[in-house]
Design a protein around this motif. Structure first.
Motif, PDB file in Angstrom:
ATOM      1  N   SER A  39      38.229  69.314 139.105  1.00 29.69           N
ATOM      2  CA  SER A  39      38.649  70.688 139.077  1.00 29.69           C
ATOM      3  C   SER A  39      40.085  70.682 138.728  1.00 29.69           C
ATOM      4  CB  SER A  39      38.489  71.410 140.400  1.00 29.69           C
ATOM      5  OG  SER A  39      39.187  70.887 141.434  1.00 29.69           O
ATOM      6  N   ARG A  40      40.835  69.602 138.452  1.00 30.73           N
ATOM      7  CA  ARG A  40      42.348  69.793 138.244  1.00 30.73           C
ATOM      8  C   ARG A  40      42.239  70.234 136.733  1.00 30.73           C
ATOM      9  NH1 ARG A  40      43.689  70.733 142.305  1.00 30.73           N
ATOM     10  NH2 ARG A  40      45.897  70.779 141.315  1.00 30.73           N
ATOM     11  N   ALA A  41      41.172  70.168 135.935  1.00 34.95           N
ATOM     12  CA  ALA A  41      41.238  70.644 134.580  1.00 34.95           C
ATOM     13  C   ALA A  41      40.527  71.973 134.214  1.00 34.95           C
ATOM     14  CB  ALA A  41      40.375  69.682 133.714  1.00 34.95           C
ATOM     15  N   ASP A  42      39.884  72.694 135.385  1.00 30.54           N
ATOM     16  CA  ASP A  42      39.328  73.994 135.646  1.00 30.54           C
ATOM     17  C   ASP A  42      40.180  75.021 134.622  1.00 30.54           C
ATOM     18  OD1 ASP A  42      37.098  73.348 136.141  1.00 30.54           O
ATOM     19  OD2 ASP A  42      37.333  73.638 138.345  1.00 30.54           O
ATOM     20  N   THR A  43      41.523  75.062 134.858  1.00 34.29           N
ATOM     21  CA  THR A  43      42.378  76.040 134.366  1.00 34.29           C
ATOM     22  C   THR A  43      42.907  75.767 133.022  1.00 34.29           C
ATOM     23  OG1 THR A  43      44.126  75.210 135.463  1.00 34.29           O
ATOM     24  CG2 THR A  43      42.930  76.940 136.708  1.00 34.29           C
ATOM     25  N   TRP A  73      39.743  79.631 141.301  1.00 35.03           N
ATOM     26  CA  TRP A  73      38.841  79.653 142.611  1.00 35.03           C
ATOM     27  C   TRP A  73      38.466  78.061 142.737  1.00 35.03           C
ATOM     28  CZ3 TRP A  73      34.054  77.992 144.096  1.00 35.03           C
ATOM     29  CH2 TRP A  73      33.655  78.367 145.340  1.00 35.03           C
ATOM     30  N   HIS A  74      37.853  77.512 141.630  1.00 25.14           N
ATOM     31  CA  HIS A  74      37.226  76.161 141.826  1.00 25.14           C
ATOM     32  C   HIS A  74      38.066  75.070 142.166  1.00 25.14           C
ATOM     33  CE1 HIS A  74      34.344  72.856 140.287  1.00 25.14           C
ATOM     34  NE2 HIS A  74      33.818  73.319 141.281  1.00 25.14           N
ATOM     35  N   GLN A  75      39.399  75.293 141.506  1.00 27.49           N
ATOM     36  CA  GLN A  75      40.643  74.339 141.566  1.00 27.49           C
ATOM     37  C   GLN A  75      41.053  74.506 143.129  1.00 27.49           C
ATOM     38  OE1 GLN A  75      44.631  74.651 139.517  1.00 27.49           O
ATOM     39  NE2 GLN A  75      43.150  73.427 138.369  1.00 27.49           N
ATOM     40  N   ARG A  76      41.058  75.487 143.678  1.00 26.38           N
ATOM     41  CA  ARG A  76      41.619  75.777 145.152  1.00 26.38           C
ATOM     42  C   ARG A  76      40.493  75.077 145.915  1.00 26.38           C
ATOM     43  NH1 ARG A  76      43.032  80.557 142.958  1.00 26.38           N
ATOM     44  NH2 ARG A  76      41.231  81.885 143.712  1.00 26.38           N
ATOM     45  N   LEU A  77      39.279  75.297 145.493  1.00 23.06           N
ATOM     46  CA  LEU A  77      38.186  74.903 146.257  1.00 23.06           C
ATOM     47  C   LEU A  77      38.416  73.233 146.463  1.00 23.06           C
ATOM     48  CD1 LEU A  77      35.594  75.288 148.280  1.00 23.06           C
ATOM     49  CD2 LEU A  77      34.333  74.774 146.126  1.00 23.06           C
ATOM     50  N   GLY A  78      38.584  72.514 145.265  1.00 24.03           N
ATOM     51  CA  GLY A  78      38.838  71.004 145.547  1.00 24.03           C
ATOM     52  C   GLY A  78      39.853  70.861 146.430  1.00 24.03           C
TER      53      GLY A  78
END
Length: 395
Positions: A365-369, A324-329
Motif C-alpha cells: 500500500s506504500r505505492a497506492d498513492t 484510505w488503503h495506505q492508512r489501513l496498512g
C-alpha cells in the motif's frame, strides 16, 4: 440516489452465488497461492468464459461477441458475489474492463470481431503499455516511438514501458506510442495493439517489489511490430483514445476492490480486539474513521455509476481509496506492534523471505498513492478539468 436491487437482480445474485459455489472449490483445490487462497490463472479465465461471466458490462450496440450482457445493477451484483466468494484476482481484468470498452467505443468492426470473442472466452490476456521512465502519471511525456514500415503495413515500435502489470502473462499489449516525429506532449500519439510473442523484439523483465513478489514489469520494444489494421482510432489520435480508456478504469470493478478492503479492515479490527489495541482511544478512533470512509467510498462509487457523466469521478475515486488503503496498512502495523517487524520464523536460516497478509498489505500500500495516477496528477485533473483552475506551469 435510490440504488435498490429488484427481484430479478436478486435472482441473478443467486445464480452467480450458485455458480461460484460449484466452480470455485474445484479451482482452489488445483490452484492456490502461498496462503492457500485461490490463485489467478488462465484456467480460471477460461472457466469464467465458459460460464458466460466475462463481458457483462460490454455495450451490445456493436453486436455480440460470445459474451452475455447485464444491467448495471446485475454487474454490481456479480462484482459483489465474486469478491465475497473469495475468488482470485483476475488475469483478464485489463482486457475485459479496459480494452474491450475502448474497442467498442473507438475500434472498428474488424478489431472487435478479432479481439472481443477471445477475451470473452478467457483465452487472451492483455497488459497496458502506458507508463514509461520519466512519463508515469504524466502520460503526455511518452517517448516510445512507432514508425510505419513494410510499405505501411506495419508499425515498428521502439522504447520502454514500466510498471506494466501482467506483462509476464500477457499475449497482447495496448501501447501508447509517438507516431509523429518531433511531436510533443499529447500531440502525435497513437494507440496500437501489439502482440507480446515477438522473441528478440519484446523483452519483459519482472520488477521485484518490497513484498518479494513481481506483479509489475519493465517491457522493452526493439523493433516490435504491430499491424497497421491494429491501430485503434486515427493515427495521432491516441491521446483521446487513451483518456477514454482511463475514464473506464474505475467502474464497477471498484466495488470489488471495496469489498476486499472491507475484508482487510475486518481482519485489522479482529487483531485490534485480540491484542487489546482497540482499548486505546486513538486506535479506536482510527478504526471507526476507516469504517466510515469506506462507506463513503461505496456510496460515491454507486452514485457515479448511476450517473451518465460525472466529471472528475475517476480522479476522486482514486484519491479516496489510495490514501484510505495506505492508512489501513499503517494502522495494521500499529495494532500489531513490535511483532509486525518479524517474519513467521525470523531465526531460521532455512526460512525464505515471507510476509503474512497484513505485512504485505502495509508494504504494497506504500505505492497506492502513486500507481494508477499519482495523487498530484489526480488533484491537477480535478482542478483543471472540473473546477476550471489555471493549468500547472510546465517546462
Amino acid at each position: 440516489m435510490d440504488f435498490a436491487f429488484g427481484p430479478e437482480d436478486e435472482a441473478f445474485r443467486q445464480e452467480a452465488r450458485t455458480w461460484l459455489a460449484e466452480h470455485l472449490p474445484g479451482h482452489t483445490a488445483r490452484h492456490q497461492d502461498d496462503d492457500g487462497h485461490p490463485a489467478p490463472g488462465r484456467a480460471w479465465e477460461r472457466e469464467l468464459g465458459t460460464g458466460g461471466w466475462i463481458g457483462l458490462g460490454w455495450s451490445p450496440h456493436r453486436g455480440t461477441h460470445g459474451n452475455r450482457t447485464a444491467t448495471l445493477t446485475r454487474q454490481v451484483v456479480w462484482a459483489e458475489e465474486y469478491a465475497r466468494a473469495g475468488a482470485p484476482a483476475r488475469l483478464g481484468h485489463l482486457g475485459e474492463n479496459l480494452l474491450a470498452p475502448t474497442l467498442l467505443a473507438h475500434g472498428d468492426d474488424a478489431q472487435c470481431a478479432r479481439f472481443l470473442p477471445a477475451i470473452a472466452r478467457g483465452e487472451e490476456i492483455w497488459c497496458q503499455g502506458y507508463s514509461e521512465p520519466g512519463a508515469g502519471s504524466d502520460l503526455a511525456g511518452v517517448r516510445t516511438t512507432a514508425t510505419r514500415a513494410d510499405g505501411g503495413r506495419v508499425y515498428r515500435i521502439d522504447g520502454q514501458k514500466i510498471w506494466t502489470s501482467l506483462a509476464h502473462e500477457a499475449d497482447w499489449c495496448f501501447v501508447l506510442a509517438r507516431t509523429t516525429k518531433g511531436s510533443r506532449r499529447h500531440h502525435g500519439l497513437s494507440f496500437l495493439l501489439v502482440p507480446m510473442d515477438q522473441p528478440g523484439r519484446v523483452e519483459v523483465r519482472p520488477i521485484r517489489q518490497l513484498t518479494g513478489t513481481s506483479d509489475f514489469n519493465e517491457v522493452f520494444f526493439d523493433g516490435a511490430e504491430a499491424r497497421a489494421e491494429h491501430l485503434v482510432g486515427r493515427e495521432g489520435d491516441g491521446w483521446r483514445v487513451a483518456l477514454g480508456l482511463l475514464a473506464r478504469e474505475r467502474g464497477v470493478s471498484t466495488l470489488v476492490q471495496q469489498i476486499g478492503f472491507a475484508a482487510e479492515l475486518a481482519r485489522v479490527v479482529r487483531l485490534a480486539v485480540e491484542t487489546g489495541a482497540a482499548e486505546e482511544p486513538a486506535v479506536r478512533d482510527q478504526l471507526v474513521r476507516q469504517w466510515a470512509e469506506l462507506q463513503v467510498m461505496r456510496w460515491n462509487a454507486l452514485r457515479t455509476l448511476g450517473a451518465a457523466d460525472t466529471p472528475g469521478a475517476p480522479s476522486v475515486a482514486k484519491l479516496l481509496w489510495g490514501g484510505w488503503h495506505q492508512r489501513l496498512g499503517e494502522l495494521a502495523m500499529r495494532v500489531r506492534g513490535a511483532p509486525a517487524a518479524l517474519g513467521p520464523d525470523p531465526w531460521s536460516a532455512d526460512s525464505p523471505y515471507r510476509l503474512d497478509t497484513l505485512q504485505r498489505l502495509f508494504l504494497f500500500s506504500r505505492a497506492d498513492t502513486i500507481y494508477g495516477g499519482s495523487d498530484e496528477i489526480q488533484r491537477n485533473i480535478i482542478a483543471e478539468r472540473v473546477l476550471g483552475l489555471p493549468k500547472e506551469a510546465r517546462t
